[in-house]
Each structure stands twice: as structure tokens, then as C-alpha cells.
Design a protein around this motif. Structure first.
Motif, PDB file in Angstrom:
ATOM      1  N   ALA A  60       0.833  -1.215   0.000  1.00 24.67           N
ATOM      2  CA  ALA A  60       0.000   0.000   0.000  1.00 24.67           C
ATOM      3  C   ALA A  60       0.863   1.259   0.000  1.00 24.67           C
ATOM      4  O   ALA A  60       0.566   2.229  -0.708  1.00 24.67           O
ATOM      5  CB  ALA A  60      -0.933  -0.013   1.208  1.00 24.67           C
ATOM      6  N   ALA A  61       1.937   1.249   0.778  1.00 25.72           N
ATOM      7  CA  ALA A  61       2.826   2.411   0.826  1.00 25.72           C
ATOM      8  C   ALA A  61       3.532   2.607  -0.515  1.00 25.72           C
ATOM      9  O   ALA A  61       3.639   3.738  -1.001  1.00 25.72           O
ATOM     10  CB  ALA A  61       3.849   2.248   1.950  1.00 25.72           C
ATOM     11  N   ALA A  62       3.995   1.534  -1.133  1.00 22.02           N
ATOM     12  CA  ALA A  62       4.657   1.636  -2.432  1.00 22.02           C
ATOM     13  C   ALA A  62       3.685   2.139  -3.496  1.00 22.02           C
ATOM     14  O   ALA A  62       4.043   2.962  -4.337  1.00 22.02           O
ATOM     15  CB  ALA A  62       5.235   0.282  -2.838  1.00 22.02           C
ATOM     16  N   ARG A  63       2.443   1.672  -3.444  1.00 24.52           N
ATOM     17  CA  ARG A  63       1.425   2.125  -4.392  1.00 24.52           C
ATOM     18  C   ARG A  63       1.253   3.645  -4.282  1.00 24.52           C
ATOM     19  O   ARG A  63       1.153   4.345  -5.274  1.00 24.52           O
ATOM     20  CB  ARG A  63       0.116   1.384  -4.099  1.00 24.52           C
ATOM     21  CG  ARG A  63      -1.026   1.737  -4.974  1.00 24.52           C
ATOM     22  CD  ARG A  63      -2.249   0.827  -4.802  1.00 24.52           C
ATOM     23  NE  ARG A  63      -2.575   0.521  -3.425  1.00 24.52           N
ATOM     24  CZ  ARG A  63      -2.714  -0.710  -2.933  1.00 24.52           C
ATOM     25  NH1 ARG A  63      -2.543  -1.767  -3.707  1.00 24.52           N
ATOM     26  NH2 ARG A  63      -3.014  -0.903  -1.670  1.00 24.52           N
ATOM     27  N   HIS A  64       1.263   4.151  -3.050  1.00 28.88           N
ATOM     28  CA  HIS A  64       1.100   5.593  -2.843  1.00 28.88           C
ATOM     29  C   HIS A  64       2.345   6.372  -3.277  1.00 28.88           C
ATOM     30  O   HIS A  64       2.230   7.419  -3.904  1.00 28.88           O
ATOM     31  CB  HIS A  64       0.786   5.891  -1.381  1.00 28.88           C
ATOM     32  CG  HIS A  64       0.638   7.347  -1.109  1.00 28.88           C
ATOM     33  ND1 HIS A  64      -0.436   8.075  -1.551  1.00 28.88           N
ATOM     34  CD2 HIS A  64       1.434   8.224  -0.461  1.00 28.88           C
ATOM     35  CE1 HIS A  64      -0.297   9.336  -1.191  1.00 28.88           C
ATOM     36  NE2 HIS A  64       0.833   9.459  -0.524  1.00 28.88           N
ATOM     37  N   VAL A  65       3.517   5.865  -2.962  1.00 24.41           N
ATOM     38  CA  VAL A  65       4.753   6.573  -3.319  1.00 24.41           C
ATOM     39  C   VAL A  65       4.917   6.615  -4.837  1.00 24.41           C
ATOM     40  O   VAL A  65       5.346   7.626  -5.398  1.00 24.41           O
ATOM     41  CB  VAL A  65       5.980   5.911  -2.644  1.00 24.41           C
ATOM     42  CG1 VAL A  65       7.278   6.468  -3.181  1.00 24.41           C
ATOM     43  CG2 VAL A  65       5.897   6.108  -1.130  1.00 24.41           C
ATOM     44  N   LYS A  66       4.549   5.541  -5.525  1.00 21.87           N
ATOM     45  CA  LYS A  66       4.674   5.505  -6.982  1.00 21.87           C
ATOM     46  C   LYS A  66       3.661   6.422  -7.669  1.00 21.87           C
ATOM     47  O   LYS A  66       3.921   6.943  -8.748  1.00 21.87           O
ATOM     48  CB  LYS A  66       4.472   4.076  -7.493  1.00 21.87           C
ATOM     49  CG  LYS A  66       5.610   3.152  -7.160  1.00 21.87           C
ATOM     50  CD  LYS A  66       5.307   1.741  -7.630  1.00 21.87           C
ATOM     51  CE  LYS A  66       6.421   0.796  -7.263  1.00 21.87           C
ATOM     52  NZ  LYS A  66       6.129  -0.586  -7.656  1.00 21.87           N
TER      53      LYS A  66
END
Length: 155
Positions: A60-66
Motif C-alpha cells: 500500500a505504501a509503495a502504491r502511494h509513493v509511486k
């Protein structure tokens, strides 16, 4: 509260080096995703959080950062940006998909379950003709029902 995953673990999932602003956003995303995991699941101690929950927090965090804006389309030539309602009000924020939410709830023991409840017919036939039981309530452990009305006549 402590995040369920570290910034270094998140950096390992990204294919570029984060600058100072991106690191700040990534740290916040990890905290938000961990808080959401606690909300959907439970407050696991950081050293005993299930590995799958840690993976979902990182995802979820990677999805947001990307894609911090939640865009679904981008064109550089005409400056077109687009997003849709597929993520609903969560577009542009840290979120878990429905499947991810279900996984976290299951790991926390909050998944929906089916229960069986015994029922008994009230006033059914028992070895003989039907007796009028209007105004009477069955009593557990007794063969005689309890009158549940005022006066001499039922209702």
C-alpha cells in the motif's frame, strides 16, 4: 506508534532512489498504512506482526509513493492527467484494496463467519391433537406452559 515496516524495506521495493521529499512521503505512507492495518486488523506488536500484514503495508505504501495523486492516465504532450473513481474516495491516499482488507481481517480473526443456532417450533404438534396455546409461553424443563395473559380469557 511504530510502523509495521521500515523505510529501507520500502526502498528495496522501489526502482529508484528516493530524494528527501519522497522519503518524507514514504515514511508517512508507511505510518498511514500501518494505522489502517491496525484498524482493519488489530494492534499487533511490531515484532510479532504477521509477515503478510507487513507485506500488505509495504504494498500500500509503495502504491502511494509511486502514484501519490492516484492518476490512472497521464500524457506529457498535452498535459493530460486523469483519474477515475475505481479507488473511490481513497484515490490519492494510502489505502488497502477490498481483498487486502479481507486478508488483514482474516489474520486478525475478524473475518465473517457462519454460525449455527438451534431453534424450536413454538406450539407445534407433539404426539397428539393440537392444543390451543394462545396466551401461553413454553417453559424449559416443564411440560406445562406458563399462562401469559391477564384475566380469564386469552387476549
Amino acid at each position: 506508534m511504530e510502523s509495521y515496516a521500515t523505510l529501507d524495506e520500502l526502498k528495496a521495493r522501489l526502482d529508484w532512489a528516493l530524494d528527501e521529499d519522497e522519503e518524507r512521503v514514504a515514511t508517512s505512507a508507511l505510518e498511514d498504512a500501518s494505522d489502517l492495518a491496525r484498524g482493519y486488523g488489530r494492534d499487533w506488536p511490531s515484532e510479532t506482526v504477521p509477515r503478510l500484514v507487513r507485506t500488505l503495508v509495504l504494498k500500500a505504501a509503495a502504491r502511494h509513493v509511486k502514484n501519490p495523486g492516484g492518476y490512472t492516465q497521464s500524457r506529457a504532450g498535452d498535459e493530460t492527467l486523469a483519474w477515475n473513481d475505481s479507488a473511490g474516495h481513497d484515490a490519492g491516499s494510502v489505502y488497502f484494496t477490498r481483498d487486502e482488507q479481507a486478508l488483514i481481517k482474516g489474520l486478525a480473526g475478524k473475518a465473517a463467519r457462519v454460525w449455527s443456532v438451534p431453534i424450536t417450533a413454538w406450539g407445534g404438534r407433539r404426539n397428539g391433537p393440537q392444543r390451543d396455546t394462545t396466551g401461553y409461553v413454553p417453559v424449559e424443563g416443564s411440560s406445562e406452559p406458563l399462562p401469559y395473559f391477564a384475566g380469564d380469557e386469552p387476549w
